[in-house]
Motif scaffolding. Structure first.
Motif, PDB file in Angstrom:
ATOM      1  N   SER A 228       0.847  -1.192   0.000  1.00 35.66           N
ATOM      2  CA  SER A 228       0.000   0.000   0.000  1.00 35.66           C
ATOM      3  C   SER A 228       0.883   1.243   0.000  1.00 35.66           C
ATOM      4  O   SER A 228       2.091   1.176   0.253  1.00 35.66           O
ATOM      5  N   ASP A 229       0.281   2.393  -0.255  1.00 31.42           N
ATOM      6  CA  ASP A 229       1.044   3.640  -0.212  1.00 31.42           C
ATOM      7  C   ASP A 229       1.666   3.846   1.165  1.00 31.42           C
ATOM      8  O   ASP A 229       2.819   4.277   1.280  1.00 31.42           O
ATOM      9  N   ALA A 230       0.913   3.538   2.211  1.00 31.82           N
ATOM     10  CA  ALA A 230       1.429   3.704   3.575  1.00 31.82           C
ATOM     11  C   ALA A 230       2.615   2.779   3.816  1.00 31.82           C
ATOM     12  O   ALA A 230       3.614   3.172   4.446  1.00 31.82           O
ATOM     13  N   GLN A 231       2.520   1.547   3.328  1.00 30.39           N
ATOM     14  CA  GLN A 231       3.635   0.599   3.486  1.00 30.39           C
ATOM     15  C   GLN A 231       4.858   1.059   2.706  1.00 30.39           C
ATOM     16  O   GLN A 231       5.988   0.939   3.186  1.00 30.39           O
ATOM     17  N   LEU A 232       4.639   1.594   1.485  1.00 29.04           N
ATOM     18  CA  LEU A 232       5.772   2.076   0.695  1.00 29.04           C
ATOM     19  C   LEU A 232       6.437   3.268   1.379  1.00 29.04           C
ATOM     20  O   LEU A 232       7.672   3.359   1.408  1.00 29.04           O
ATOM     21  N   ARG A 233       5.643   4.164   1.941  1.00 33.77           N
ATOM     22  CA  ARG A 233       6.237   5.292   2.661  1.00 33.77           C
ATOM     23  C   ARG A 233       7.091   4.801   3.823  1.00 33.77           C
ATOM     24  O   ARG A 233       8.186   5.338   4.080  1.00 33.77           O
ATOM     25  N   ASP A 234       6.631   3.767   4.512  1.00 27.34           N
ATOM     26  CA  ASP A 234       7.402   3.204   5.627  1.00 27.34           C
ATOM     27  C   ASP A 234       8.698   2.560   5.122  1.00 27.34           C
ATOM     28  O   ASP A 234       9.766   2.753   5.717  1.00 27.34           O
ATOM     29  N   ILE A 235       8.604   1.817   4.011  1.00 33.88           N
ATOM     30  CA  ILE A 235       9.796   1.202   3.412  1.00 33.88           C
ATOM     31  C   ILE A 235      10.791   2.285   3.006  1.00 33.88           C
ATOM     32  O   ILE A 235      12.006   2.176   3.246  1.00 33.88           O
ATOM     33  N   ASN A 236      10.276   3.353   2.399  1.00 30.76           N
ATOM     34  CA  ASN A 236      11.155   4.451   1.992  1.00 30.76           C
ATOM     35  C   ASN A 236      11.894   5.040   3.188  1.00 30.76           C
ATOM     36  O   ASN A 236      13.102   5.294   3.125  1.00 30.76           O
ATOM     37  N   GLN A 237      11.174   5.265   4.274  1.00 31.41           N
ATOM     38  CA  GLN A 237      11.793   5.877   5.448  1.00 31.41           C
ATOM     39  C   GLN A 237      12.845   4.955   6.064  1.00 31.41           C
ATOM     40  O   GLN A 237      13.920   5.410   6.486  1.00 31.41           O
TER      41      GLN A 237
END
Length: 269
Positions: A228-237
């Motif tokens: 999900s977008d939220a999961q990708l943002r977490d992976i990015n961080q």
């Protein structure tokens, strides 16, 4: 130019102008779409016994400039018997003709949960390291081998070559009838033996096996999912934290620009 590293005709030629300003990796055998995550599981059999292994490959939405080329950042986490032993950033870019190149790796190592260093780090253009081909545009069995990357300072030299096509392989994610088999080895470390990696069009890596060597590793693809977008943002961080830590660990890494967020949307619905 490095001549004949993986046999006659395997000199590395590197042309920055062959890469687009922003990385898009859509080679059918090696697609890297931001927000995709792949999990492989298997075993490593060595002199000390058998170890259960799980590797999670996350395609981040980050880019990083290495050796004049903007690369796509992959974040891999490697677990042995459930314990994290390696957390790695790897950097890829694809030419306008569809050839995927590897520009470097930053693999942090852990023991008993504690960070121990990243001695195998290499980045193209630094300390004699040079980018190599991760996947040809149109690999064919029987064609010449190619250099996947070369980093003499850390004794890294991977040679690859397609050895089979249109193979049928079944793993937990399903059965694939179009599988391409790539044989890989490091001629500087013959005791390690060869790996054979199995790729399916549109999916990428589905299986890894060992041929000879002092450790026999097998891995199968067990999950391929779009985050999900939220999961990708977490992976990015999390990958950005690793990128920042690398500046304290590796003098070569400290000579590269910071990784940047190119996208925080996976396109998942």
């Amino acid at each position: 130019m490095l001549a004949g590293l993986c046999g006659p005709g395997t000199a590395l030629t590197f042309d920055r102008s062959a890469f687009p300003a922003s990385p898009t990796i859509d080679n059918k055998w090696f697609p890297l779409t931001p927000g995709m995550q792949y999990t492989t599981t298997g075993t490593v059999i060595g002199a000390e016994g058998t170890t259960a292994r799980t590797v999670t490959h996350s395609v981040t939405g980050l880019t990083k400039l290495i050796d004049g080329v903007k690369t796509q950042v992959m974040w891999d986490r490697d677990y042995a018997d459930g314990e994290l032993v390696e957390s790695e950033l790897a950097f890829f870019a694809q030419t306008d003709r569809g050839v995927v190149w590897l520009f470097g790796e930053y693999p942090e190592e852990f023991e008993n949960g504690e960070f121990t260093g990243a001695p195998a780090t290499f980045l193209s253009g630094l300390s004699g390291a040079q980018a190599g081909i991760a996947m040809p545009a149109a690999p064919r069995a029987g064609t010449p081998s190619y250099v996947q990357a070369h980093a003499p300072a850390v004794n890294f030299l991977d040679c690859g070559g397609a050895v089979q096509e249109n193979q049928r392989v079944c793993v937990p994610t399903g059965c694939y009838d179009d599988v391409l088999v790539i044989d890989e080895h490091n001629p500087l470390e013959p005791a390690v033996g060869h790996q054979q990696k199995f790729y399916s069009a549109g999916t990428g890596l589905v299986k890894v096996t060992a041929v000879g060597g002092d450790k026999q590793e097998t891995l199968d693809l067990v999950k391929a999912e779009k985050l999900s977008d939220a999961q990708l943002r977490d992976i990015n961080q999390q990958a950005l934290i690793l990128d920042q830590h690398a500046y304290q660990v590796s003098t070569d890494y400290a000579r590269t620009p910071n990784a940047e967020v190119a996208t925080d949307s996976s396109g998942a619905k």
